[in-house]
Write a protein that holds these residues in place. Sequence first.
Motif, mmCIF file in Angstrom:
data_model
loop_
_atom_site.group_PDB
_atom_site.id
_atom_site.type_symbol
_atom_site.label_atom_id
_atom_site.label_comp_id
_atom_site.label_asym_id
_atom_site.label_seq_id
_atom_site.Cartn_x
_atom_site.Cartn_y
_atom_site.Cartn_z
ATOM 1 N N ARG A 73 0.842 -1.200 0.000
ATOM 2 C CA ARG A 73 0.000 0.000 0.000
ATOM 3 C C ARG A 73 0.882 1.257 0.000
ATOM 4 O O ARG A 73 0.590 2.234 -0.696
ATOM 5 C CB ARG A 73 -0.920 -0.005 1.229
ATOM 6 N N VAL A 74 1.945 1.245 0.763
ATOM 7 C CA VAL A 74 2.861 2.391 0.805
ATOM 8 C C VAL A 74 3.442 2.660 -0.585
ATOM 9 O O VAL A 74 3.410 3.792 -1.086
ATOM 10 C CB VAL A 74 4.009 2.147 1.809
ATOM 11 N N ASN B 209 0.731 3.889 -3.034
ATOM 12 C CA ASN B 209 0.330 5.279 -2.787
ATOM 13 C C ASN B 209 1.353 6.266 -3.351
ATOM 14 O O ASN B 209 0.996 7.272 -3.987
ATOM 15 C CB ASN B 209 0.154 5.525 -1.289
ATOM 16 N N ALA C 212 0.554 6.004 4.457
ATOM 17 C CA ALA C 212 1.912 5.524 4.213
ATOM 18 C C ALA C 212 2.818 5.804 5.415
ATOM 19 O O ALA C 212 3.605 4.950 5.833
ATOM 20 C CB ALA C 212 2.477 6.175 2.954
#
Length: 346
Positions: A245-246, A249, A315
Motif C-alpha cells: 500500500r505504501v 500510494n 503511508a
Amino acid sequence: MVKQKIYKTIVDNLPIGFTVVDENGITVDFNKAAEVITGYAKEDVIGKPHDVIFHPNLSNEECPLLKYAFSEKEPATAREKHFIKKNGQLITLLVSVSPIFDSQGKFIGGIEIFRDMSEIRKLQREMKNILAMFAHDMKNSIATSIGFTSRLLSGKQENYFEYLRIVSDELKTVEALIVDFLEYSRLETKECKLQREDFDLLDLLAKQVESAVLNANEKNISLNFECRETNLKTIVNADKIMISRVISNILNNAIKYTASGGKITVRLSDKEEFLLVQVEDTGVGISSEHMPYIFDPFYRIDRDHKGSGLGLSIAKEIVEAHGGRIWAESLLNKGSTFSFAIPKLL
C-alpha cells in the motif's frame, strides 16, 4: 527540606514545561517536561541567561517572560509563541508567565509555564481539511449520481450504459474516500495489527512498478526501476500488504502529478540496517509552504485531483509502525522525491 522535596516532586511531575529565572534573567530551574518540549537538557540551561539560550536573535519584547514578567512586572496567560527546539524544529508554544516578588515586594525573578501546541494545531488543521474534503468531494459525487439516476428513471434517455458508468465511477469515488478514512482510523488508533512475514522487498517493488507501468504509459510517462547494488540483501520482516500500500500510494501520486513526457525513477538501495526506497519524479513539485503538511491527514495541496488526502498519511503510519521513517524532498516545477526506509532482515 520537606518543602523542597514537595516542590521538586510537584515540578518534576508537571505535565507542562516549567522554568524559573532570577532577577538577572539567569535560569535557576527547568523541569523534565521542559526538557522534552524544548529538546534542551537541564544542564544546558541552568546558570545561563534565558534569552541567550532560547531567544538569541529576538528582542526582549518578543519573549513573553522578559516582556511581561521583567519589563511590565505583570502576569500574562495563554500567549502563543513560535519556538525553535534544540534540533532546529519549529513548534508553537502556549506560554503563561508571572513575575516573582519576595515578602517585601522586591522583584526577584519570573516563572514561565508552557505546553507544545503543535499537535493541537495539527489536529485543528486535520479537522478543517476533513470537513472541507468530505463536504466538497462527497457532495459532488452524490449530486452527480443523483442527477444521472434521475435521468435514467425518467425513461427518456438513450445513453443508459454511459449514465450507469458515470454513476458507478462517482460511487466508487465515495467508496474510496470511506475506505481510506476507515483504514486511517484503524492505523491511528493502533487497532490494525501488523501481519508480519519474511519477503523479498526487491521482488515486491519490481511487481509494483510493473503494475504501475500501464497507468504511466497512458500519460506518456517513462517509469523505470533501478537497483544498482550487487549482492543486496533485500529480505524484510514486515506486513507485505501494508508495504504494498505504501509503494502503491507513492507511485500513484508520482504518476498523478507528473505531466505527459515526464519521468519517474524508482530506486532500492542499502542503508546499513535499513532498505531505502526512493521514488523520484519530474512532476509539478511541491512549494515550501506546503511541505511541512504533506503527511498530515486529509491535507491536499489543491482540489484539481480527486482523493481523500489520506494516502501519504496512511503511508507514514504504516512505515513508522514498522520502525522506519518516510520523508520527501521537492522543488516547485522541478519534481519530487519520496523516500522511505524500513529495517531489513539481518
